[in-house]
Motif scaffolding. Structure first.
Motif, PDB file in Angstrom:
ATOM      1  N   ARG A  62       8.907  -3.531 -12.382  1.00 51.34           N
ATOM      2  CA  ARG A  62       8.268  -2.501 -13.203  1.00 51.34           C
ATOM      3  C   ARG A  62       8.442  -2.886 -14.655  1.00 51.34           C
ATOM      4  NH1 ARG A  62       6.514  -1.827  -9.058  1.00 51.34           N
ATOM      5  NH2 ARG A  62       6.599  -0.081  -7.629  1.00 51.34           N
ATOM      6  N   ASN A 117       9.469 -11.046  -4.129  1.00 52.37           N
ATOM      7  CA  ASN A 117       8.111 -11.601  -4.218  1.00 52.37           C
ATOM      8  C   ASN A 117       8.078 -12.808  -5.144  1.00 52.37           C
ATOM      9  OD1 ASN A 117       6.261  -9.559  -2.779  1.00 52.37           O
ATOM     10  ND2 ASN A 117       7.569  -8.272  -4.072  1.00 52.37           N
ATOM     11  N   ARG A 203      -1.323  -4.206   3.968  1.00 50.52           N
ATOM     12  CA  ARG A 203      -1.488  -2.753   3.972  1.00 50.52           C
ATOM     13  C   ARG A 203      -2.917  -2.319   4.314  1.00 50.52           C
ATOM     14  NH1 ARG A 203      -0.058  -1.287  -1.532  1.00 50.52           N
ATOM     15  NH2 ARG A 203      -2.228  -0.898  -2.003  1.00 50.52           N
ATOM     16  N   GLU A 239       2.264   5.103   6.074  1.00 49.43           N
ATOM     17  CA  GLU A 239       2.277   6.374   5.342  1.00 49.43           C
ATOM     18  C   GLU A 239       2.376   7.600   6.238  1.00 49.43           C
ATOM     19  OE1 GLU A 239      -1.108   6.383   2.734  1.00 49.43           O
ATOM     20  OE2 GLU A 239      -0.186   4.947   1.357  1.00 49.43           O
ATOM     21  N   TYR A 258       5.515   4.478   2.325  1.00 48.57           N
ATOM     22  CA  TYR A 258       5.843   5.788   1.756  1.00 48.57           C
ATOM     23  C   TYR A 258       6.338   6.773   2.810  1.00 48.57           C
ATOM     24  CZ  TYR A 258       3.254   4.203  -2.400  1.00 48.57           C
ATOM     25  OH  TYR A 258       2.812   3.520  -3.504  1.00 48.57           O
TER      26      TYR A 258
HETATM   27  P1  C2E Z   1       3.114  -6.381  -2.471  1.00 50.44           P
HETATM   28  O1  C2E Z   1       4.123  -7.478  -2.474  1.00 50.44           O
HETATM   29  O2  C2E Z   1       2.147  -6.376  -1.358  1.00 50.44           O
HETATM   30  O3  C2E Z   1       3.968  -5.049  -2.549  1.00 50.44           O
HETATM   31  C1  C2E Z   1       3.645  -3.874  -1.873  1.00 50.44           C
HETATM   32  C2  C2E Z   1       2.991  -2.861  -2.799  1.00 50.44           C
HETATM   33  O4  C2E Z   1       2.612  -1.721  -2.034  1.00 50.44           O
HETATM   34  C3  C2E Z   1       3.922  -2.330  -3.883  1.00 50.44           C
HETATM   35  O5  C2E Z   1       3.130  -2.059  -5.029  1.00 50.44           O
HETATM   36  C4  C2E Z   1       4.446  -1.039  -3.268  1.00 50.44           C
HETATM   37  O6  C2E Z   1       4.878  -0.111  -4.224  1.00 50.44           O
HETATM   38  C5  C2E Z   1       3.201  -0.552  -2.549  1.00 50.44           C
HETATM   39  N1  C2E Z   1       3.496   0.297  -1.408  1.00 50.44           N
HETATM   40  C6  C2E Z   1       4.595   0.326  -0.620  1.00 50.44           C
HETATM   41  N2  C2E Z   1       4.470   1.238   0.367  1.00 50.44           N
HETATM   42  C7  C2E Z   1       3.259   1.811   0.211  1.00 50.44           C
HETATM   43  C8  C2E Z   1       2.535   2.822   0.932  1.00 50.44           C
HETATM   44  O7  C2E Z   1       2.997   3.389   1.929  1.00 50.44           O
HETATM   45  N3  C2E Z   1       1.291   3.143   0.464  1.00 50.44           N
HETATM   46  C9  C2E Z   1       0.744   2.538  -0.628  1.00 50.44           C
HETATM   47  N4  C2E Z   1      -0.475   2.913  -1.018  1.00 50.44           N
HETATM   48  N5  C2E Z   1       1.399   1.575  -1.325  1.00 50.44           N
HETATM   49  C10 C2E Z   1       2.638   1.215  -0.907  1.00 50.44           C
HETATM   50  P2  C2E Z   1       3.587  -2.497  -6.487  1.00 50.44           P
HETATM   51  O8  C2E Z   1       5.070  -2.290  -6.625  1.00 50.44           O
HETATM   52  O9  C2E Z   1       2.684  -1.870  -7.475  1.00 50.44           O
HETATM   53  O10 C2E Z   1       3.349  -4.069  -6.464  1.00 50.44           O
HETATM   54  C11 C2E Z   1       2.052  -4.596  -6.370  1.00 50.44           C
HETATM   55  C12 C2E Z   1       2.082  -6.092  -6.213  1.00 50.44           C
HETATM   56  O11 C2E Z   1       2.601  -6.724  -7.369  1.00 50.44           O
HETATM   57  C13 C2E Z   1       2.969  -6.558  -5.061  1.00 50.44           C
HETATM   58  O12 C2E Z   1       2.286  -6.411  -3.844  1.00 50.44           O
HETATM   59  C14 C2E Z   1       3.217  -7.994  -5.459  1.00 50.44           C
HETATM   60  O13 C2E Z   1       2.119  -8.802  -5.105  1.00 50.44           O
HETATM   61  C15 C2E Z   1       3.282  -7.895  -6.974  1.00 50.44           C
HETATM   62  N6  C2E Z   1       4.697  -7.840  -7.403  1.00 50.44           N
HETATM   63  C16 C2E Z   1       5.521  -6.777  -7.474  1.00 50.44           C
HETATM   64  N7  C2E Z   1       6.747  -7.138  -7.906  1.00 50.44           N
HETATM   65  C17 C2E Z   1       6.690  -8.477  -8.100  1.00 50.44           C
HETATM   66  C18 C2E Z   1       7.654  -9.463  -8.548  1.00 50.44           C
HETATM   67  O14 C2E Z   1       8.832  -9.184  -8.828  1.00 50.44           O
HETATM   68  N8  C2E Z   1       7.206 -10.763  -8.645  1.00 50.44           N
HETATM   69  C19 C2E Z   1       5.929 -11.119  -8.300  1.00 50.44           C
HETATM   70  N9  C2E Z   1       5.582 -12.405  -8.411  1.00 50.44           N
HETATM   71  N10 C2E Z   1       5.023 -10.225  -7.880  1.00 50.44           N
HETATM   72  C20 C2E Z   1       5.388  -8.920  -7.775  1.00 50.44           C
END
Ligand code: C2E
Ligand code: CA
Ligand code: CA
Ligand code: CA
Length: 278
Positions: A62, A117, A203, A239, A258
């Motif tokens: 974040r 990630n 997802r 979810e 979630y």
């Molecule tokens: P991702 O790796 O596919 O992470 C899962 C995303 O889905 C996360 O969004 C998480 O908050 C969200 N999520 C989890 N459970 C649910 C659910 O039940 N419903 C819905 N609608 N969403 C859910 P977030 O945290 O916004 O991250 C988005 C993407 O950003 C991640 O997808 C990943 O590709 C990238 N990311 C996040 N943190 C890092 C990091 O530290 N390094 C790198 N390189 N990429 C990151």
């Protein structure tokens, strides 16, 4: 008509200028964010289907730009990759996640895997495996409690080199998950050669699993494929109860979403999960 065209053009350049300015500002802010310690990791639990216990936490970055503004990773990770900032940010994520997991273990919490990630550009750094080894040594976290999440597309190109790198990570004892599985285009013969431990079903397939016959078929197929290759299959974005039931009936191994918990700050995670106030 000519008049109108010209006006449109002027409008367009004004819009474009605004966009470019915005983008440059974002880049500058991003460059300063690391020094200013504006990044934070949130953690989302991953649950074992059978025991319903927490087997892992996924670290999700974040960016708190100001008190009222949080920029989501989907917006800044691609920019960080483009401007060459993903290496230092990625290293910070890796170290912070490992440190946190070690701290929880030292506090006496039953150990679980920390899943981090890693974007394509970050994985393709020459010294990526060395960075992982260094961070593990510096944080004294046992390698078996670290998992790297890579997307299919990150490991598709230049196959031989990446298979070798995955092998080196595997030799360190680190676990590997293929993230967003099903959205890429891994060939099955290639997949068979990858030393990975898990497939994370994207997802988008889980969302309508209970109502969409095609999605249901895709998820069943991924579970069967994973199991045939000796891998565990994780569903992300769970979810509701209906999705959970489908996944249970179809032998999915682990769950995240979630329905169980949203990503939380370290202190909220500790509080929610272990009842600790740390
Ligand atoms: P991702 O790796 O596919 O992470 C899962 C995303 O889905 C996360 O969004 C998480 O908050 C969200 N999520 C989890 N459970 C649910 C659910 O039940 N419903 C819905 N609608 N969403 C859910 P977030 O945290 O916004 O991250 C988005 C993407 O950003 C991640 O997808 C990943 O590709 C990238 N990311 C996040 N943190 C890092 C990091 O530290 N390094 C790198 N390189 N990429 C990151
Ligand atoms: Ca992920
Ligand atoms: Ca994912
Ligand atoms: Ca993703």
């Amino acid at each position: 008509a000519k008049e109108k065209g010209r006006n449109n053009f002027q409008f367009f350049t004004a819009e474009l200028n605004a966009l470019i300015t915005q983008r440059l500002e974002l880049e500058n802010k991003l460059r300063r964010a690391l020094e200013r310690q504006q990044f934070e990791l949130h953690y989302q639990p991953r649950i074992d289907m059978q025991s319903r216990k927490i087997v892992a936490a996924e670290a999700l970055i974040r960016w708190q730009v100001s008190e009222h503004e949080i920029v989501p990773p989907s917006r800044f990770i691609p920019i960080a990759e483009e401007i060459g900032l993903i290496a230092p940010i990625g290293k910070w994520v890796l170290r912070t996640a490992c440190e946190q997991n070690k701290a929880w273990q030292d506090a006496g919490i039953p150990p679980f895997v920390m899943s981090v990630n890693v974007s394509a550009r970050q994985f393709r750094q020459e010294n990526f495996v060395q960075i992982v080894a260094d961070v593990l040594r510096e944080t004294a976290l046992d390698a078996c409690y670290l998992e790297i999440e890579l997307t299919e597309s990150a490991v598709m190109h230049d196959a031989e080199q990446f298979i070798a790198m995955l092998g080196e990570l595997n030799d360190l004892g680190v676990q590997i998950a293929l993230d967003d599985f099903g959205t890429g285009y891994s060939s099955l013969s290639y997949l068979k050669r990858l030393p990975v431990d898990r497939l994370k079903v994207d997802r988008s397939f889980v969302q309508d699993i209970a109502t969409d016959a095609d999605d249901a078929t895709i998820v069943r197929t991924i579970v069967a494929l994973g199991h045939n290759l000796g891998l565990k299959v994780v569903a992300e974005g769970v979810e509701n109860e209906q999705q959970l039931e489908f996944l249970r009936d179809n032998q999915c191994d682990e769950l995240q979403g979630y329905y169980f918990a949203k990503p939380m700050s370290a202190s909220d995670f500790a509080h929610a999960v272990f009842g600790s106030t740390e």
